[in-house]
Motif scaffolding. Structure first.
Motif, PDB file in Angstrom:
ATOM      1  N   VAL A 252       0.844  -1.196   0.000  1.00  6.89           N
ATOM      2  CA  VAL A 252       0.000   0.000   0.000  1.00  6.89           C
ATOM      3  C   VAL A 252       0.881   1.248   0.000  1.00  6.89           C
ATOM      4  CG1 VAL A 252      -1.628   1.355   1.375  1.00  6.89           C
ATOM      5  CG2 VAL A 252      -1.986  -1.091   1.098  1.00  6.89           C
ATOM      6  N   ARG A 253       1.852   1.271   0.888  1.00  4.07           N
ATOM      7  CA  ARG A 253       2.753   2.431   0.964  1.00  4.07           C
ATOM      8  C   ARG A 253       3.511   2.644  -0.346  1.00  4.07           C
ATOM      9  NH1 ARG A 253       7.986   3.579   1.687  1.00  4.07           N
ATOM     10  NH2 ARG A 253       8.630   1.401   1.808  1.00  4.07           N
ATOM     11  N   GLU A 254       4.081   1.575  -0.872  1.00  2.00           N
ATOM     12  CA  GLU A 254       4.876   1.691  -2.101  1.00  2.00           C
ATOM     13  C   GLU A 254       4.032   2.159  -3.277  1.00  2.00           C
ATOM     14  OE1 GLU A 254       6.492  -2.158  -2.546  1.00  2.00           O
ATOM     15  OE2 GLU A 254       7.786  -2.017  -0.769  1.00  2.00           O
ATOM     16  N   GLU A 255       2.807   1.622  -3.389  1.00  2.00           N
ATOM     17  CA  GLU A 255       1.949   1.978  -4.520  1.00  2.00           C
ATOM     18  C   GLU A 255       1.487   3.427  -4.435  1.00  2.00           C
ATOM     19  OE1 GLU A 255       0.898  -0.150  -7.385  1.00  2.00           O
ATOM     20  OE2 GLU A 255       2.860  -0.652  -6.577  1.00  2.00           O
ATOM     21  N   ILE A 256       1.167   3.890  -3.220  1.00  3.11           N
ATOM     22  CA  ILE A 256       0.766   5.293  -3.077  1.00  3.11           C
ATOM     23  C   ILE A 256       1.935   6.199  -3.450  1.00  3.11           C
ATOM     24  CG2 ILE A 256       0.033   7.077  -1.457  1.00  3.11           C
ATOM     25  CD1 ILE A 256      -1.426   4.923   0.130  1.00  3.11           C
ATOM     26  N   GLU A 257       3.108   5.882  -2.928  1.00  5.24           N
ATOM     27  CA  GLU A 257       4.271   6.723  -3.212  1.00  5.24           C
ATOM     28  C   GLU A 257       4.689   6.635  -4.673  1.00  5.24           C
ATOM     29  OE1 GLU A 257       7.305   5.757  -0.415  1.00  5.24           O
ATOM     30  OE2 GLU A 257       6.191   6.509   1.316  1.00  5.24           O
ATOM     31  N   ARG A 258       4.335   5.534  -5.328  1.00 10.71           N
ATOM     32  CA  ARG A 258       4.655   5.417  -6.755  1.00 10.71           C
ATOM     33  C   ARG A 258       3.807   6.368  -7.586  1.00 10.71           C
ATOM     34  NH1 ARG A 258       2.644   2.542 -10.997  1.00 10.71           N
ATOM     35  NH2 ARG A 258       1.160   1.422  -9.689  1.00 10.71           N
ATOM     36  N   VAL A 259       2.505   6.450  -7.295  1.00 15.02           N
ATOM     37  CA  VAL A 259       1.636   7.325  -8.090  1.00 15.02           C
ATOM     38  C   VAL A 259       1.614   8.746  -7.538  1.00 15.02           C
ATOM     39  CG1 VAL A 259       0.186   5.406  -8.817  1.00 15.02           C
ATOM     40  CG2 VAL A 259      -0.449   6.714  -6.789  1.00 15.02           C
ATOM     41  N   ALA A 260       2.053   8.932  -6.290  1.00 18.80           N
ATOM     42  CA  ALA A 260       2.117  10.276  -5.707  1.00 18.80           C
ATOM     43  C   ALA A 260       3.481  10.462  -5.059  1.00 18.80           C
ATOM     44  CB  ALA A 260       1.001  10.465  -4.678  1.00 18.80           C
ATOM     45  N   PRO A 261       4.517  10.690  -5.849  1.00 18.45           N
ATOM     46  CA  PRO A 261       5.886  10.749  -5.310  1.00 18.45           C
ATOM     47  C   PRO A 261       6.114  11.897  -4.336  1.00 18.45           C
ATOM     48  CG  PRO A 261       5.891  10.563  -7.717  1.00 18.45           C
ATOM     49  CD  PRO A 261       4.493  10.837  -7.312  1.00 18.45           C
ATOM     50  N   ASP A 262       5.182  12.869  -4.265  1.00 13.04           N
ATOM     51  CA  ASP A 262       5.339  13.965  -3.324  1.00 13.04           C
ATOM     52  C   ASP A 262       4.945  13.568  -1.906  1.00 13.04           C
ATOM     53  OD1 ASP A 262       2.717  13.657  -4.252  1.00 13.04           O
ATOM     54  OD2 ASP A 262       2.192  15.723  -3.725  1.00 13.04           O
ATOM     55  N   LEU A 263       4.508  12.312  -1.730  1.00 12.16           N
ATOM     56  CA  LEU A 263       4.038  11.858  -0.424  1.00 12.16           C
ATOM     57  C   LEU A 263       5.003  10.851   0.192  1.00 12.16           C
ATOM     58  CD1 LEU A 263       0.227  11.209  -1.095  1.00 12.16           C
ATOM     59  CD2 LEU A 263       1.306  13.278  -0.195  1.00 12.16           C
ATOM     60  N   ARG A 264       5.026  10.837   1.535  1.00  9.80           N
ATOM     61  CA  ARG A 264       5.637   9.766   2.297  1.00  9.80           C
ATOM     62  C   ARG A 264       4.534   9.191   3.186  1.00  9.80           C
ATOM     63  NH1 ARG A 264       8.297  10.082  -1.168  1.00  9.80           N
ATOM     64  NH2 ARG A 264      10.527  10.535  -1.376  1.00  9.80           N
ATOM     65  N   VAL A 265       4.344   7.880   3.101  1.00  9.48           N
ATOM     66  CA  VAL A 265       3.145   7.235   3.653  1.00  9.48           C
ATOM     67  C   VAL A 265       3.522   6.324   4.815  1.00  9.48           C
ATOM     68  CG1 VAL A 265       1.163   5.753   3.120  1.00  9.48           C
ATOM     69  CG2 VAL A 265       2.070   7.314   1.379  1.00  9.48           C
ATOM     70  N   ALA A 266       2.697   6.334   5.854  1.00  6.68           N
ATOM     71  CA  ALA A 266       2.881   5.417   6.991  1.00  6.68           C
ATOM     72  C   ALA A 266       1.533   4.806   7.346  1.00  6.68           C
ATOM     73  CB  ALA A 266       3.463   6.147   8.192  1.00  6.68           C
ATOM     74  N   VAL A 267       1.533   3.500   7.605  1.00  4.70           N
ATOM     75  CA  VAL A 267       0.339   2.791   8.050  1.00  4.70           C
ATOM     76  C   VAL A 267       0.621   2.222   9.430  1.00  4.70           C
ATOM     77  CG1 VAL A 267      -1.382   1.029   7.509  1.00  4.70           C
ATOM     78  CG2 VAL A 267      -0.120   2.139   5.663  1.00  4.70           C
ATOM     79  N   ALA A 268      -0.282   2.479  10.380  1.00  4.15           N
ATOM     80  CA  ALA A 268      -0.091   1.996  11.748  1.00  4.15           C
ATOM     81  C   ALA A 268      -1.360   1.315  12.234  1.00  4.15           C
ATOM     82  CB  ALA A 268       0.288   3.143  12.682  1.00  4.15           C
ATOM     83  N   ARG A 269      -1.189   0.336  13.119  1.00  6.59           N
ATOM     84  CA  ARG A 269      -2.326  -0.412  13.669  1.00  6.59           C
ATOM     85  C   ARG A 269      -2.586   0.023  15.103  1.00  6.59           C
ATOM     86  NH1 ARG A 269      -1.367  -6.566  13.492  1.00  6.59           N
ATOM     87  NH2 ARG A 269       0.347  -5.978  14.863  1.00  6.59           N
ATOM     88  N   GLY A 270      -3.854   0.184  15.449  1.00  7.38           N
ATOM     89  CA  GLY A 270      -4.236   0.493  16.812  1.00  7.38           C
ATOM     90  C   GLY A 270      -4.177  -0.752  17.680  1.00  7.38           C
ATOM     91  N   GLU A 271      -3.582  -0.609  18.860  1.00  5.54           N
ATOM     92  CA  GLU A 271      -3.450  -1.736  19.772  1.00  5.54           C
ATOM     93  C   GLU A 271      -4.467  -1.625  20.906  1.00  5.54           C
ATOM     94  OE1 GLU A 271      -1.774  -4.089  18.786  1.00  5.54           O
ATOM     95  OE2 GLU A 271      -0.351  -3.223  17.367  1.00  5.54           O
TER      96      GLU A 271
END
Length: 821
Positions: A252-271
Motif C-alpha cells: 500500500v505504501r509503495e503503490e501510493i508513493e509510486r503514483v504520488a511521489p510527493d508523499l511519504r506514507v505510513a500505516v499503523a495499527r491500533g493496539e
C-alpha cells in the motif's frame, strides 16, 4: 494556430468522437473515434444519413428542432450537455452531446472553423509541436487542464510547462527524443499544473501526414485511473493471495508513493492499550531503537478521536513540536492522518500522508486516501479474522492458554534444545480433584472461575520458560525446561499448596485440590507423546490414591496401563458377545418363613485372567463409557431370567438389580424399564432397583425425576450400603424407597464391637418407624444371624445361607430349601 490540414489531422486523432452534420442531415466529417463508436467505416461516412442512426421518433424530433449545421461530440463520460443517444452498427448506444449550432452554411471551408470548435470542446489537451518539440497550437482543453494560456504555451516545449519536483526526467528526455525524431509514441508521466498541483498524464503523439516533423499531441488526465491502479494492482493481488499483513501494508505504501511521489506514507495499527504500532513506513519515519511503537501526535489523535487530523504546516503547528525537527529534516512540510475504520465503524489504525509542500491535501490526495483507507481496513479486518480463527483453533477460549495442538507445537523447540544440550526437563500433567462435584454443587460459573484463576497462577509459579496448556476440561500440562527431579518435586509441592489455598470466585470461596503426574525427559521418554502418556498415567495414580498429591511415572504404571487397555478391549468384547453372567444371591426372611427375593450380581470370567472382581471391572466400564450399555444388559438379563423362572413355576418373589449412579441420569431409564417389564410380563413390584447414597445426593435434576417416576410405576427402590454415608438420615424421609440395606461392615462387628450392635439396633428401629424393610447383608455366622433375628431384622442375606450362585446352582439351592421344609 495550425493550417487547415494540420487541424483536420488533429481532429482525426482526437480522443473524442466528433461529427459534423450539414443542413441535409448528412455527415461531411466523422473522425476515427466517432466511426468506431457508430460502427461506420470511412467510405460510408459521407453517405450515411443521420436519421438512420436515430433510435426513436423522439430523437428525430429533437434533431429537427435544432438549427443546422450541428457539431456533435460522441463521449461515454457523464456531465455533458444535451444528451442524445444514437444507435450503432454494433447495437450499442453511445451518448452524443450537442455542443453548439454551427454558424453560416455547411460549406467545406467553413467546416474547418466548426472543427476547431470541436477541438476546443474536448476535455483533453490537444496541441501541435514542430520538429524542435516547440508548441505551435493549443486547444482550450490545454488551457483548462494545465492552466497555461495560449500565449504562455506557444513557442515553449511541453516539458517546460509540466515538469515538477517529482516528474521523471528520464521519461521527459525519452519523449523529447521521440519528438525530434518524428516518431509516433505514447507514455505516462507525472506532470504539474501551473498552480503546482500534480496530475498523471497519458501522452499520445502522432506525426501529421505530409509533415513528418510536426506532431499532434494529446494529453489525457489519467490521475483517476492511476489512483485505481493502487486498488486494482498489487495490493488487491496481495490480499487475494493472503500475504502477511506487513507485506500488504508495505505494498500500500509503495503503490501510493509510486503514483504520488510527493508523499511519504505510513500505516499503523491500533493496539488494545490505545497506542499505535507501525506496519509500514519509509525508513525516515520509522520509530527509533528498532521498536514499532508509533508515538506520532497527529496519528494518535486521529486514532483516539476517530476523525482526520490535518497539519498543514509542520513548521508552525505546535502539535508536532516533538517531531518537528526530524520531519523538517526529511523535507516534509505537511501531515494528514486519517483513521482506518472497519465496516462496523471501529477504528483499527491510521493511514498518514506526509507531503513535501505545506497546505491541505488536494482533491486527488483525498481521493487516494479514501481508496487506500478501504484497502487498509480490508487488510486489518482480514488479519483480525485470521487472528480470531487462530486463537479459536490453537487457544482455549476460557483460560486463554494454548490448547493441545498449540502445546505440541510450542513444545518442539524446548525438546530440541534439551536433546542438543543434554539437559533434563519435566512434563507435569495436572487435574483438579472432584471438579465435577464443584460444578454440580456451586455451578459452572464457579468452576469456570476456578479454572481461569488456576491458569493465571500456574504461570506465576512455573516461570516464564514453562509451556502451559489446557488439555481438556480440568486437565492442564506444564512443560518445564532445565528442571531436574528434585526441582520438579519442589515445584509440584508449590503447585499443590497454591491450589489448596482458598480461592474466591465471585461471592464464593472454593477449596480445591489437585493430582499431578510427572514424567521426566529423557528417562521417561524422548518424544512428547510418550512423555504426555506417562505423565497422564502418573497423574491417574495420584488421583486413585486419594488426590492432593503428585507422583512420578514408573514402569509399573505403564504395565498396569497396558493391562487396563487389554481389559477394556476384552470387556467390550465380552459385553457384546455374551461373555458376562449374572449370579444370584438369595435373601431370606429373618423369621424363617422362606425366600424374600434374590439379588442379581454381575460376574465376568476373563478368558485368560480368570474371574475378574466387579470392584475392578465396573469402575473400568464407568471410565471407558460402557456403563449405560452394561446397565441395560444387566436389567435385560435379570428380567429375562426372572420371567424364565416364573414360566417354569419357580416362585421368586422379587429380583434386585444394582444400577450405577450414571444409569439414573439417563432420560430414557423409566421408558426402558417399563418396556422391559411389559416384554417379559413382569409385575413392577417384582423388580427392585438398588441405589447408592451418591445417587440420593445427586444434583442432577434428572435423577430425582427418574426416582419418582420409577416409584410411581411400581418398581421398588432399595437404598444400598445404608449407614456408611454422613447425610442419609436427612434424606430418608424424602426418598421414595421401600427398603434399606444394612452394610456388611456393621454385621461383621456383631459380638465384638458394641458400637456396631448399637448402630444395627438404631437402623432396625428407623426402618420399623418408617415402615421400610431392612435387609442385613453379609451375614456369615450363626451368632450374627441370631443377633439379627432376636432384634427383629426382617431380611437376611449372606454366605451363611448361600453365596452368589449361577442360575442353575440357585435352582438347585431353591430345590434343597423346599425339600428341607
Amino acid at each position: 494556430m495550425a493550417d487547415d490540414t494540420a487541424l483536420r489531422q488533429s481532429l482525426q486523432e482526437a480522443a473524442d468522437g466528433l461529427l459534423l452534420i450539414d443542413q441535409d442531415g448528412r455527415l461531411p466529417f466523422c473522425n476515427r473515434r466517432a466511426c468506431e463508436l457508430l460502427g461506420l467505416d470511412d467510405a460510408a461516412t459521407a453517405a450515411t444519413a443521420l436519421p438512420e442512426l436515430l433510435t426513436t421518433d423522439e430523437h428525430a424530433r429533437w434533431l429537427e428542432a435544432q438549427p443546422a449545421p450541428l457539431l456533435l461530440a460522441a463521449d461515454a463520460r457523464p456531465g455533458r450537455r444535451d444528451d442524445l443517444w444514437l444507435s450503432t452498427g454494433h447495437g450499442a448506444f453511445p451518448r452524443l452531446a450537442t455542443l453548439r449550432p454551427a454558424a453560416g452554411h455547411a460549406r467545406e471551408p467553413e467546416y474547418i472553423g466548426l472543427l476547431s470548435q470541436a477541438l476546443d470542446s474536448s476535455d483533453n489537451a490537444i496541441f501541435l509541436c514542430d520538429s524542435q518539440a516547440r508548441i505551435r497550437y493549443v486547444n482550450t482543453g490545454f488551457v483548462r487542464m494545465l492552466g497555461h494560456a495560449p500565449d504562455q504555451a506557444l513557442g515553449r516545449q511541453p516539458r517546460e510547462l509540466i515538469r515538477g519536483p517529482h516528474t521523471d526526467v528520464a521519461t521527459l528526455d525519452r519523449l523529447g527524443d521521440q519528438h525530434r525524431a518524428g516518431r509516433a509514441h505514447r507514455d505516462h508521466v507525472l506532470g504539474y499544473r501551473r498552480d503546482g498541483s500534480p496530475l498523471w498524464l497519458s501522452v499520445v503523439a502522432t506525426p501529421l501526414a505530409g509533415a513528418p516533423h510536426t506532431l499532434v499531441n494529446v494529453f489525457t488526465d489519467i490521475t483517476e485511473s492511476k489512483t485505481h491502479e493502487v486498488l486494482n494492482g498489487k495490493v488487491l493481488d496481495a490480499l487475494a493471495r493472503e500475504q502477511p499483513l506487513a507485506t500488504t501494508m508495505a505494498l500500500v505504501r509503495e503503490e501510493i508513493e509510486r503514483v504520488a511521489p510527493d508523499l511519504r506514507v505510513a500505516v499503523a495499527r491500533g493496539e488494545a492499550d490505545g497506542c499505535l504500532s507501525v506496519l509500514a513506513a519509509p525508513a525516515a519515519l520509522m520509530p527509533a531503537g528498532g521498536t514499532t511503537a508509533w508515538d506520532h501526535p497527529a496519528c494518535l489523535q486521529a486514532l483516539r478521536r476517530g476523525r482526520a487530523v490535518e497539519v498543514e504546516d509542520i513548521a508552525r503547528d505546535p502539535m508536532l513540536d516533538s517531531h518537528r525537527a526530524g520531519l523538517l529534516a526529511q523535507g516534509l512540510r505537511a501531515c494528514w492522518s486519517n483513521p482506518i475504520r472497519s465496516t462496523a465503524g471501529q477504528v483499527l489504525g491510521t493511514l498518514s500522508f506526509h507531503c513535501h509542500r505545506p497546505g491541505p491535501p488536494t482533491a486527488w490526495h483525498r481521493r487516494l486516501a479514501e481508496l487506500c483507507l478501504h484497502l487498509c481496513a480490508l487488510a486489518l479486518e482480514r488479519e483480525q479474522a485470521r487472528s480470531r480463527m487462530h486463537r479459536l483453533a490453537f487457544y482455549d477460549v476460557l483460560t486463554g492458554l494454548p490448547n493441545r495442538l498449540m502445546f505440541n507445537a510450542l513444545s518442539e523447540q524446548p525438546l530440541l534444545q534439551a536433546e542438543q544440550h543434554g539437559t533434563p526437563m519435566a512434563l507435569l500433567y495436572l487435574t483438579l480433584d472432584r471438579f465435577k462435584r464443584i460444578n454440580e454443587s456451586q455451578g459452572h460459573a464457579a468452576g469456570d472461575g476456578l479454572l481461569r484463576d488456576l491458569a493465571r497462577r500456574l504461570h506465576d509459579i512455573a516461570g516464564a520458560e514453562a509451556v502451559i496448556a489446557r488439555q481438556v476440561a480440568d486437565e492442564f500440562t506444564v512443560l518445564v525446561p532445565h528442571c531436574a527431579q528434585h526441582q520438579v518435586a519442589t515445584l509440584c509441592e508449590a503447585l499443590l499448596a497454591m491450589i489448596a489455598a482458598p480461592t474466591v470466585v465471585g461471592s464464593m470461596t472454593l477449596h480445591a485440590s489437585a493430582s499431578i503426574g510427572v514424567a521426566m525427559y529423557p528417562d521417561d521418554g524422548r518424544a512428547l507423546d510418550t512423555l504426555l502418556r506417562h505423565a497422564d498415567l502418573a497423574m491417574r495414580r495420584a488421583k486413585d490414591e486419594g488426590g492432593g498429591r503428585f507422583r512420578f511415572f514408573s514402569a509399573d504404571m505403564n504395565r498396569l496401563a497396558q493391562e487396563r487397555l487389554l481389559l477394556e478391549a476384552t470387556l467390550r468384547e465380552s459385553l457384546r458377545h455374551g461373555g458376562l453372567r449374572l449370579h444370584y444371591q438369595p435373601q431370606v426372611h429373618g423369621d424363617g418363613s422362606g425366600l424374600y427375593g434374590v439379588e442379581a450380581l454381575l460376574r465376568w470370567r476373563h478368558p485368560h485372567l480368570g474371574d475378574i472382581a466387579p470392584a475392578r471391572f465396573v469402575p473400568l466400564a464407568e471410565e471407558c463409557g460402557l456403563m449405560a450399555e452394561l446397565s441395560r444388559w444387566v436389567l435385560e438379563e435379570a428380567c429375562r431370567q426372572h420371567a424364565h423362572w416364573r414360566d417354569r413355576g419357580l416362585e421368586i418373589p422379587r429380583i434386585a438389580v444394582n444400577l450405577s449412579a450414571s444409569a439414573f441420569e439417563l432420560p430414557s431409564l423409566v421408558d426402558e424399564v417399563r418396556d422391559l417389564l411389559e416384554r417379559h410380563q413382569l409385575a413392577p413390584g417384582a423388580l427392585v432397583l438398588e441405589i447408592t447414597e451418591g445417587v440420593m445426593l445427586s444434583e442432577q435434576p434428572q435423577v430425582p425425576a427418574n426416582l419418582r417416576a420409577l416409584h410411581a410405576l411400581g418398581v421398588q427402590l432399595s437404598l444400598d450400603d445404608f449407614g456408611t454415608g454422613y447425610s442419609s438420615l436427612s434424606h430418608l424421609h424424602r426418598l421414595p424407597i421401600s427398603e434399606m440395606k444394612l452394610d456388611r461392615s456393621f454385621i461383621s462387628g456383631i459380638g465384638h464391637d458394641p458400637a456396631a450392635g448399637a448402630l444395627i439396633l438404631s437402623v432396625l428401629r428407623i426402618g420399623e418407624s418408617l415402615g421400610k424393610h431392612v435387609v442385613a447383608e453379609g451375614v456369615e455366622t450363626e451368632a450374627q444371624r441370631r443377633f439379627l433375628t432376636d432384634n427383629g431384622s426382617p431380611v437376611l442375606q449372606g454366605y451363611l445361607f448361600a453365596p452368589a450362585l449361577s442360575a442353575e446352582a440357585f435352582e438347585r439351592w431353591l430345590g434343597g430349601q423346599a425339600g428341607a421344609s
